[in-house]
Design a protein around this motif. Structure first.
Motif, mmCIF file in Angstrom:
data_model
loop_
_atom_site.group_PDB
_atom_site.id
_atom_site.type_symbol
_atom_site.label_atom_id
_atom_site.label_comp_id
_atom_site.label_asym_id
_atom_site.label_seq_id
_atom_site.Cartn_x
_atom_site.Cartn_y
_atom_site.Cartn_z
ATOM 1 N N CYS A 15 0.848 -1.188 0.000
ATOM 2 C CA CYS A 15 0.000 0.000 0.000
ATOM 3 C C CYS A 15 0.891 1.248 0.000
ATOM 4 O O CYS A 15 2.113 1.160 0.103
ATOM 5 C CB CYS A 15 -0.926 0.004 1.216
ATOM 6 S SG CYS A 15 -1.978 -1.457 1.347
ATOM 7 N N SER A 16 0.252 2.393 -0.125
ATOM 8 C CA SER A 16 0.994 3.658 -0.193
ATOM 9 C C SER A 16 1.232 4.219 1.204
ATOM 10 O O SER A 16 0.960 5.391 1.484
ATOM 11 C CB SER A 16 0.224 4.661 -1.060
ATOM 12 O OG SER A 16 -0.069 4.124 -2.325
ATOM 13 N N THR A 17 1.764 3.398 2.088
ATOM 14 C CA THR A 17 1.925 3.820 3.480
ATOM 15 C C THR A 17 2.990 4.892 3.654
ATOM 16 O O THR A 17 3.041 5.537 4.707
ATOM 17 C CB THR A 17 2.277 2.619 4.362
ATOM 18 O OG1 THR A 17 3.445 1.969 3.824
ATOM 19 C CG2 THR A 17 1.147 1.620 4.392
ATOM 20 N N LEU A 19 3.140 7.583 1.934
ATOM 21 C CA LEU A 19 2.525 8.865 1.617
ATOM 22 C C LEU A 19 1.647 9.314 2.772
ATOM 23 O O LEU A 19 1.437 8.579 3.736
ATOM 24 C CB LEU A 19 1.728 8.749 0.315
ATOM 25 C CG LEU A 19 2.538 8.274 -0.900
ATOM 26 C CD1 LEU A 19 1.653 8.199 -2.138
ATOM 27 C CD2 LEU A 19 3.736 9.174 -1.155
ATOM 28 N N ASP A 24 -3.929 6.808 1.742
ATOM 29 C CA ASP A 24 -2.679 6.060 1.746
ATOM 30 C C ASP A 24 -2.479 5.303 3.052
ATOM 31 O O ASP A 24 -1.869 4.238 3.057
ATOM 32 C CB ASP A 24 -1.496 7.011 1.527
ATOM 33 C CG ASP A 24 -1.605 7.784 0.222
ATOM 34 O OD1 ASP A 24 -1.787 7.138 -0.816
ATOM 35 O OD2 ASP A 24 -1.537 9.010 0.255
ATOM 36 N N GLN A 25 -2.987 5.855 4.154
ATOM 37 C CA GLN A 25 -2.779 5.259 5.465
ATOM 38 C C GLN A 25 -3.876 4.273 5.861
ATOM 39 O O GLN A 25 -3.622 3.328 6.607
ATOM 40 C CB GLN A 25 -2.704 6.362 6.530
ATOM 41 C CG GLN A 25 -1.622 7.392 6.281
ATOM 42 C CD GLN A 25 -0.245 6.782 6.283
ATOM 43 O OE1 GLN A 25 0.051 5.923 7.101
ATOM 44 N NE2 GLN A 25 0.595 7.210 5.368
ATOM 45 N N LEU A 80 -2.820 0.499 -4.048
ATOM 46 C CA LEU A 80 -1.947 1.651 -4.220
ATOM 47 C C LEU A 80 -2.717 2.835 -4.784
ATOM 48 O O LEU A 80 -3.741 2.667 -5.465
ATOM 49 C CB LEU A 80 -0.791 1.319 -5.164
ATOM 50 C CG LEU A 80 0.280 0.361 -4.628
ATOM 51 C CD1 LEU A 80 1.225 -0.026 -5.749
ATOM 52 C CD2 LEU A 80 1.051 0.999 -3.493
ATOM 53 N N SER A 81 -2.211 4.030 -4.515
ATOM 54 C CA SER A 81 -2.776 5.241 -5.109
ATOM 55 C C SER A 81 -2.057 5.613 -6.402
ATOM 56 O O SER A 81 -2.358 6.630 -7.005
ATOM 57 C CB SER A 81 -2.677 6.406 -4.113
ATOM 58 O OG SER A 81 -1.335 6.627 -3.734
ATOM 59 N N GLU A 82 -1.090 4.773 -6.825
ATOM 60 C CA GLU A 82 -0.344 5.011 -8.046
ATOM 61 C C GLU A 82 -0.343 3.741 -8.884
ATOM 62 O O GLU A 82 -0.536 2.640 -8.375
ATOM 63 C CB GLU A 82 1.105 5.414 -7.713
ATOM 64 C CG GLU A 82 1.212 6.681 -6.881
ATOM 65 C CD GLU A 82 2.643 6.946 -6.461
ATOM 66 O OE1 GLU A 82 3.488 6.039 -6.650
ATOM 67 O OE2 GLU A 82 2.920 8.046 -5.966
#
Length: 407
Positions: A15-17, A19, A24-25, A80-82
């Motif tokens: 995950c986007s942790t 960011l 993301d969190q 993911l956010s990407e």
């Protein structure tokens, strides 16, 4: 204390942790909780594409995916956010996309053969993440620190691209419509513009953000993740989405009437949001998807030669038997007391001494319950205080002060 060792498989959560957004969190925490409930004794590890150094996660550690070996995980769940390419996943690990909003770019396997599943935002399960008592305690602490008002308030979520000056008059009118006297600004990533409204820190931990949203009377969100969290806690919410980037994602758990592209339509959308009935469809779809992810994980683990039934299944059966035994024990005690009472009534041998003893016993039992309740409340308050950033950051000065006083 003996450390328990996971006897199941190994699961990675990419995950986007690293960011700083709620989107993301929040996914890594929701996925960890939901999949642990489904997989039991599996070892679940948070992963990140870059070095993990963000503080808003409350101290959650994440391993850089570049340092993961080819045989470290049986399954890797991606949220993911990407965009992500399958070549970025380590070794022979299978990637499962928990993909929200229909965004493109995630080229990994899914629970079906036709491509990545498109599911509602994981934030709609945020109400399962933190106990209500913890959220209440955090709200009280934020009020003591002057971050939240004592009375009803409206949350205005802002990002780096939010035109706060243009949005401010519409938000004030929406608060007036709902008879709300206070507005609290909840920023993501950057410090908000100066205003007369109180604002949360831009790096507030996830639990504090959820507490602010859960206690709000209404929410004006500027991304799909805050809107999903507001939906999870049953708040009245409106999404301000001037470019329409989050519309498709939000419509999976909300109503199109709750989405606006201009500040002039915010008050009308808030009035319509009051009439929108909360649907459980998004939660059901997410539960089905996560069940499928858990089945994929079990299948990947079984391919390594795992023996079924696994210890997790035996442990679950053991817990069920223990629970049944406790219930049977309580039932036997109740039946024995009822039998004794019946025999005493039939014999007529209940004197004043027995009645006095019973009254004293009832008084002592009530006092015991009061003491236990007070002790539980004090422990909960102490645990909530210890989880605050102020307590953690002041640990070293307190230790030095204690040593100086001990001379």
């Amino acid at each position: 204390m003996r450390e328990e060792t996971a006897v199941g498989g190994a699961l990675g959560l990419l995950c986007s942790t690293e960011l700083d957004g709620l989107g993301d969190q929040l996914p890594v925490r929701v996925l960890e909780r939901e999949l642990r409930d489904r997989l039991g004794d599996w070892r679940i590890t948070a992963l990140a594409r870059r070095e993990h150094s963000h503080r808003a996660d409350g101290g959650l550690g994440a391993t850089p995916v570049s340092s993961v070996g080819p045989d470290d995980f049986h399954l890797i769940v991606v949220s993911l956010s990407e965009p992500l390419d399958i070549s970025e996943l380590p070794g022979r690990a299978v990637g499962v996309a928990v993909k929200s909003g229909g965004r493109t770019g995630i080229e990994v396997l899914s629970t079906r053969d036709e491509g990545p599943d498109v599911v509602p935002n994981l934030g709609v399960l945020a109400d399962r993440l933190v106990e209500p008592e913890v959220l209440t305690a955090r709200v009280q602490h934020l009020q003591q620190l002057g971050r939240l008002p004592e009375h009803r308030y409206l949350v205005l979520h802002v990002t780096a691209t939010t035109p706060l000056a243009r949005l401010r008059p519409a938000v004030a009118k929406a608060a007036e419509l709902l008879a709300i006297d206070h507005v609290v600004v909840l920023p993501t990533g950057v410090e908000p513009e100066e205003s007369s409204w109180p604002a949360m820190p831009h790096d507030a931990v996830v639990e504090d953000r959820l507490a602010v949203i859960a206690n709000a009377a209404a929410v004006v969100a500027c991304d799909e993740h805050v809107a999903a969290a507001a939906q999870a806690f049953g708040r009245t919410w409106v999404l301000f989405d001037p470019k329409g980037a989050d519309r498709q994602a939000v419509e999976q758990f909300g109503s199109p009437d709750q989405i606006v592209t201009t500040p002039s339509r915010l008050v009308t959308a808030m009035r319509r949001a009051l009439k929108v009935e909360r649907s459980a469809k998004a939660v059901r779809l997410l539960d089905e998807h996560l069940n499928a992810v858990a089945r994929l994980a079990e299948e990947a683990f079984a391919k390594t030669g795992a023996v079924e039934p696994r210890i997790a299944l035996l442990a679950a059966e053991n817990r069920a038997l223990r629970k049944a035994h406790r219930q049977l024990h309580a039932r036997l005690i109740a039946e024995r007391e009822a039998l004794v009472e019946h025999m005493l009534l039939r014999s007529g041998d209940i004197g004043p001494d027995l009645a006095t003893e019973r009254r004293l016993h009832a008084d002592l039992a009530e006092r015991h319950r009061d003491v236990l309740a007070a002790l539980a409340a004090e422990r909960a308050e102490l645990a909530a205080m210890r989880s605050t950033k102020l307590y953690r950051w002041s640990r070293l000065p307190r230790v030095v002060y204690g040593k100086l006083r001990g001379r």
